[in-house]
Motif scaffolding. Structure first.
Motif, mmCIF file in Angstrom:
data_model
loop_
_atom_site.group_PDB
_atom_site.id
_atom_site.type_symbol
_atom_site.label_atom_id
_atom_site.label_comp_id
_atom_site.label_asym_id
_atom_site.label_seq_id
_atom_site.Cartn_x
_atom_site.Cartn_y
_atom_site.Cartn_z
ATOM 1 N N LEU A 183 37.368 -1.117 25.527
ATOM 2 C CA LEU A 183 37.376 -0.581 24.177
ATOM 3 C C LEU A 183 36.353 -1.348 23.342
ATOM 4 N N TRP A 184 35.490 -0.626 22.633
ATOM 5 C CA TRP A 184 34.475 -1.212 21.760
ATOM 6 C C TRP A 184 34.639 -0.640 20.361
ATOM 7 N N VAL A 185 34.351 -1.437 19.334
ATOM 8 C CA VAL A 185 34.368 -0.946 17.957
ATOM 9 C C VAL A 185 33.082 -1.360 17.249
ATOM 10 N N LEU A 186 32.654 -0.541 16.285
ATOM 11 C CA LEU A 186 31.472 -0.820 15.482
ATOM 12 C C LEU A 186 31.935 -1.464 14.180
ATOM 13 N N LYS A 187 31.805 -2.786 14.078
ATOM 14 C CA LYS A 187 32.359 -3.538 12.952
ATOM 15 C C LYS A 187 31.684 -3.191 11.626
ATOM 16 N N LEU A 232 24.811 3.500 21.230
ATOM 17 C CA LEU A 232 26.050 2.964 21.750
ATOM 18 C C LEU A 232 25.863 1.482 22.060
ATOM 19 N N PRO A 233 26.951 0.763 22.366
ATOM 20 C CA PRO A 233 26.812 -0.661 22.705
ATOM 21 C C PRO A 233 25.882 -0.872 23.891
ATOM 22 N N ARG A 234 25.093 -1.919 23.826
ATOM 23 C CA ARG A 234 24.178 -2.233 24.926
ATOM 24 C C ARG A 234 24.915 -2.675 26.178
ATOM 25 N N GLY A 235 26.143 -3.148 26.007
ATOM 26 C CA GLY A 235 26.894 -3.646 27.157
ATOM 27 C C GLY A 235 27.475 -2.562 28.049
ATOM 28 N N LEU A 236 27.338 -1.297 27.660
ATOM 29 C CA LEU A 236 27.867 -0.216 28.484
ATOM 30 C C LEU A 236 26.954 0.032 29.675
ATOM 31 N N GLU A 241 23.962 -1.476 14.774
ATOM 32 C CA GLU A 241 24.219 -1.461 16.207
ATOM 33 C C GLU A 241 24.498 -2.839 16.785
ATOM 34 N N SER A 242 24.035 -3.897 16.110
ATOM 35 C CA SER A 242 24.283 -5.253 16.598
ATOM 36 C C SER A 242 25.737 -5.689 16.408
ATOM 37 N N THR A 243 26.532 -4.896 15.658
ATOM 38 C CA THR A 243 27.920 -5.282 15.394
ATOM 39 C C THR A 243 28.918 -4.609 16.345
#
Length: 330
Positions: free
Chosen positions: A243-247, A210-214, A252-254
């Motif tokens: 809301l986060w999206v995986l570009k 998941l995003p690291r920012g969570l 995972e860096s996107t």
């Protein structure tokens, strides 16, 4: 051209010509087996009724996923089969649970997870399910199987050792990029949450982060936002629904945080984004709401219902399921 071929061709043309498909939000009231559908691009005050194909009582209805206009349903309390349903045409069919799930003390439908997806390499639809396999040891194990509509049969999935150590934390799978996805955690509590994916063509499982920012004290939910695999996240630190999206898929860096931050409400469940990047979701006070950028409330509607409401997104389509081999033999 037969009707089924026309429907398939129409669906392919629609997919090529639009970035966003005709998305509809379905609100289901399990006690009376009736649902309401809302076109997310229009006003949320304009809706219409649909009849769920089976009777579900005592809040037993669960929505396990959607794909190409079909919704996967189960009876959460005492069911023995899945239902694949097209709300647009009313078509529906049943898929019995795997025999291993129905055998002895392994029958615990409330502990299973599932998803529904399309394998374009074989023009086949798959129901994928898994459950915790009761065993006499202290080790937690999971068992996975998939049902092929074309072959009309279940087959066990080889999970691999380390993937058996992950516990699914959401029952419903999200279909995206040829795979079905669930949120999961390590059974030993170490390493935090991950996304577990089952690739329908390769028939294999994989995981990514998941995003690291969570922040650890929030509650993520797996969704599709604006054509991307996404996460909605209630952050107790920022007091916003993020809301986060995986570009780029599995890169995972996107992971990218969107600017659709919604004022904090720990009961609000974001469901989708419109073409104008408006966010539609539901709170547990039975209120359907649409938010614009920076969390501006655009419109809301209180849904009158005696019980709780469950919600899923689907695409309007005329597609039917492919014929299985047994039907072709006759």
């Amino acid at each position: 051209m037969v009707l089924s071929d026309f429907r398939f061709a129409f669906h392919k043309i629609a997919f090529r010509s639009r970035t966003h498909h005709e998305l509809y939000a379905s609100l289901f009231f399990p006690e009376n087996s009736v649902g309401r559908c809302v076109d997310v691009e229009g006003s949320i005050h304009h809706d219409y009724a649909v009849q769920i194909p089976e009777t579900y009582e005592h809040y037993s209805l669960r929505l396990m996923g959607s794909c190409r206009g079909f919704i996967l349903l189960i009876n959460f309390v005492n069911g023995t089969h899945f239902v694949v349903w097209n709300p647009t045409t009313g078509f529906h069919t049943t898929v019995s649970y795997p025999s291993a799930l129905l055998r002895g003390d392994m029958y615990r439908p409330h502990q299973l997870w599932a998803g529904f997806g399309y394998d374009k390499s074989s023009d086949d639809y798959l129901v994928v399910t898994g459950w915790r396999d009761p065993c006499k040891t202290s080790e937690v194990k999971s068992r996975w199987e998939f049902f092929s509509v074309r072959n009309n049969s279940w087959k066990e999935i080889e999970t691999g050792g380390f993937r058996s150590n992950y516990l699914i934390t959401c029952n419903s799978g999200v279909f995206y990029n040829g795979a079905i996805h669930w949120l999961a955690v390590r059974s030993n509590g170490e390493g935090g949450r991950v996304i577990l994916a089952f690739d329908l063509e390769g028939k294999n499982l994989s995981i990514f982060s998941l995003p690291r920012g969570l922040h650890r004290n929030g509650t993520p939910m797996l969704k599709l936002f604006g054509g991307y695999l996404g996460i909605s996240y209630m952050s107790w630190q920022t007091w916003r629904n993020e809301l986060w999206v995986l570009k780029e898929y599995k890169v995972e860096s996107t992971w990218t945080k969107l600017d659709n931050d919604i004022p904090f409400d720990d009961t609000f469940n974001p469901m989708c984004l419109t073409k104008s990047n408006e966010c539609i979701g539901m709170s547990n006070i039975n209120m359907l709401a649409k938010f614009g950028k920076k969390g501006k409330l655009l419109e809301s509607k209180v849904i009158k219902c005696d019980g709780h409401i469950i919600m899923i997104m689907f695409e309007k389509t005329l597609l039917t399921l492919p014929r299985n081999k047994r039907e072709d033999d006759h």
